[in-house]
Design a protein around this motif. Sequence first.
Motif, PDB file in Angstrom:
ATOM      1  N   LEU A  28     -68.349 -21.160   8.875  1.00  0.00           N
ATOM      2  CA  LEU A  28     -68.473 -20.428  10.297  1.00  0.00           C
ATOM      3  C   LEU A  28     -69.147 -21.333  11.345  1.00  0.00           C
ATOM      4  O   LEU A  28     -68.712 -21.242  12.414  1.00  0.00           O
ATOM      5  CB  LEU A  28     -68.839 -19.073  10.121  1.00  0.00           C
ATOM      6  N   LEU A  29     -70.210 -21.716  11.054  1.00  0.00           N
ATOM      7  CA  LEU A  29     -71.121 -22.764  11.960  1.00  0.00           C
ATOM      8  C   LEU A  29     -70.247 -23.764  12.482  1.00  0.00           C
ATOM      9  O   LEU A  29     -70.133 -24.112  13.459  1.00  0.00           O
ATOM     10  CB  LEU A  29     -72.481 -23.070  11.278  1.00  0.00           C
ATOM     11  N   ILE A  30     -69.561 -24.255  11.585  1.00  0.00           N
ATOM     12  CA  ILE A  30     -68.667 -25.492  11.908  1.00  0.00           C
ATOM     13  C   ILE A  30     -67.308 -25.046  12.784  1.00  0.00           C
ATOM     14  O   ILE A  30     -67.193 -25.752  13.666  1.00  0.00           O
ATOM     15  CB  ILE A  30     -67.881 -26.269  10.708  1.00  0.00           C
ATOM     16  N   ALA A  31     -66.795 -23.855  12.609  1.00  0.00           N
ATOM     17  CA  ALA A  31     -65.873 -23.206  13.352  1.00  0.00           C
ATOM     18  C   ALA A  31     -66.307 -23.112  14.896  1.00  0.00           C
ATOM     19  O   ALA A  31     -65.587 -23.194  15.782  1.00  0.00           O
ATOM     20  CB  ALA A  31     -65.267 -21.955  12.842  1.00  0.00           C
ATOM     21  N   VAL A  32     -67.510 -22.488  14.877  1.00  0.00           N
ATOM     22  CA  VAL A  32     -68.053 -22.124  16.201  1.00  0.00           C
ATOM     23  C   VAL A  32     -68.520 -23.355  17.048  1.00  0.00           C
ATOM     24  O   VAL A  32     -68.030 -23.638  18.106  1.00  0.00           O
ATOM     25  CB  VAL A  32     -69.447 -21.363  16.322  1.00  0.00           C
ATOM     26  N   ILE A  33     -68.766 -24.515  16.238  1.00  0.00           N
ATOM     27  CA  ILE A  33     -69.062 -25.861  17.054  1.00  0.00           C
ATOM     28  C   ILE A  33     -67.721 -26.471  17.459  1.00  0.00           C
ATOM     29  O   ILE A  33     -67.754 -26.959  18.653  1.00  0.00           O
ATOM     30  CB  ILE A  33     -69.881 -26.756  15.972  1.00  0.00           C
ATOM     31  N   ALA A  34     -66.770 -26.460  16.615  1.00  0.00           N
ATOM     32  CA  ALA A  34     -65.441 -26.916  16.753  1.00  0.00           C
ATOM     33  C   ALA A  34     -64.741 -26.260  18.121  1.00  0.00           C
ATOM     34  O   ALA A  34     -64.383 -26.756  18.933  1.00  0.00           O
ATOM     35  CB  ALA A  34     -64.706 -26.982  15.688  1.00  0.00           C
ATOM     36  N   MET A  35     -65.056 -24.857  18.141  1.00  0.00           N
ATOM     37  CA  MET A  35     -64.399 -23.922  19.267  1.00  0.00           C
ATOM     38  C   MET A  35     -65.215 -24.187  20.468  1.00  0.00           C
ATOM     39  O   MET A  35     -64.500 -24.284  21.565  1.00  0.00           O
ATOM     40  CB  MET A  35     -64.405 -22.505  18.851  1.00  0.00           C
ATOM     41  N   TRP A  36     -66.605 -24.621  20.412  1.00  0.00           N
ATOM     42  CA  TRP A  36     -67.287 -24.857  21.619  1.00  0.00           C
ATOM     43  C   TRP A  36     -66.809 -26.214  22.174  1.00  0.00           C
ATOM     44  O   TRP A  36     -66.707 -26.394  23.413  1.00  0.00           O
ATOM     45  CB  TRP A  36     -68.699 -24.875  21.292  1.00  0.00           C
ATOM     46  N   ILE A  37     -66.546 -27.215  21.396  1.00  0.00           N
ATOM     47  CA  ILE A  37     -66.122 -28.383  21.885  1.00  0.00           C
ATOM     48  C   ILE A  37     -64.816 -28.362  22.411  1.00  0.00           C
ATOM     49  O   ILE A  37     -64.340 -28.840  23.453  1.00  0.00           O
ATOM     50  CB  ILE A  37     -65.918 -29.576  20.656  1.00  0.00           C
ATOM     51  N   GLU A  38     -63.818 -27.703  22.025  1.00  0.00           N
ATOM     52  CA  GLU A  38     -62.748 -27.323  22.619  1.00  0.00           C
ATOM     53  C   GLU A  38     -62.781 -26.496  23.930  1.00  0.00           C
ATOM     54  O   GLU A  38     -61.796 -26.681  24.878  1.00  0.00           O
ATOM     55  CB  GLU A  38     -61.653 -26.377  21.570  1.00  0.00           C
ATOM     56  N   LEU A  39     -63.476 -25.511  23.877  1.00  0.00           N
ATOM     57  CA  LEU A  39     -63.743 -24.841  25.232  1.00  0.00           C
ATOM     58  C   LEU A  39     -64.210 -25.722  26.270  1.00  0.00           C
ATOM     59  O   LEU A  39     -63.805 -25.822  27.333  1.00  0.00           O
ATOM     60  CB  LEU A  39     -64.703 -23.650  25.075  1.00  0.00           C
ATOM     61  N   ARG A  40     -64.909 -26.830  25.755  1.00  0.00           N
ATOM     62  CA  ARG A  40     -65.639 -27.636  26.892  1.00  0.00           C
ATOM     63  C   ARG A  40     -64.540 -28.738  27.445  1.00  0.00           C
ATOM     64  O   ARG A  40     -64.682 -28.926  28.559  1.00  0.00           O
ATOM     65  CB  ARG A  40     -66.670 -28.499  26.277  1.00  0.00           C
ATOM     66  N   ARG A  41     -63.913 -28.988  26.502  1.00  0.00           N
ATOM     67  CA  ARG A  41     -62.699 -29.841  26.533  1.00  0.00           C
ATOM     68  C   ARG A  41     -61.512 -29.391  27.461  1.00  0.00           C
ATOM     69  O   ARG A  41     -60.927 -29.978  28.494  1.00  0.00           O
ATOM     70  CB  ARG A  41     -62.107 -30.533  25.521  1.00  0.00           C
ATOM     71  N   TRP A  42     -61.031 -28.243  27.341  1.00  0.00           N
ATOM     72  CA  TRP A  42     -59.670 -27.587  27.827  1.00  0.00           C
ATOM     73  C   TRP A  42     -60.121 -26.345  28.911  1.00  0.00           C
ATOM     74  O   TRP A  42     -59.243 -26.200  29.727  1.00  0.00           O
ATOM     75  CB  TRP A  42     -58.869 -27.145  26.829  1.00  0.00           C
TER      76      TRP A  42
END
Length: 66
Positions: A28-42
């Motif tokens: 879940l921590l990895i998923a939250v970090i990945a979603m934060w990266i995608e949010l910052r990108r798109w």
Amino acid sequence: MSTLPSTEGGKQPPSVYTVMLVLSMVFLLIAVIAMWIELRRWAPDYFRTSGANPMVQVVTDIDQYA
């Protein structure tokens, strides 16, 4: 008298449920970090609006469109 070593005061090994709980927390921590990266990108930049220049038209007389 028993010949087995005593387990009193020893730490029990983690059960399978504890391991699954820790693994789910890590994933879940990895998923939250990945979603934060995608949010910052798109995600659009909501706070920097200097580049947004609206196109407006001033209507002085409504009869010019009739």
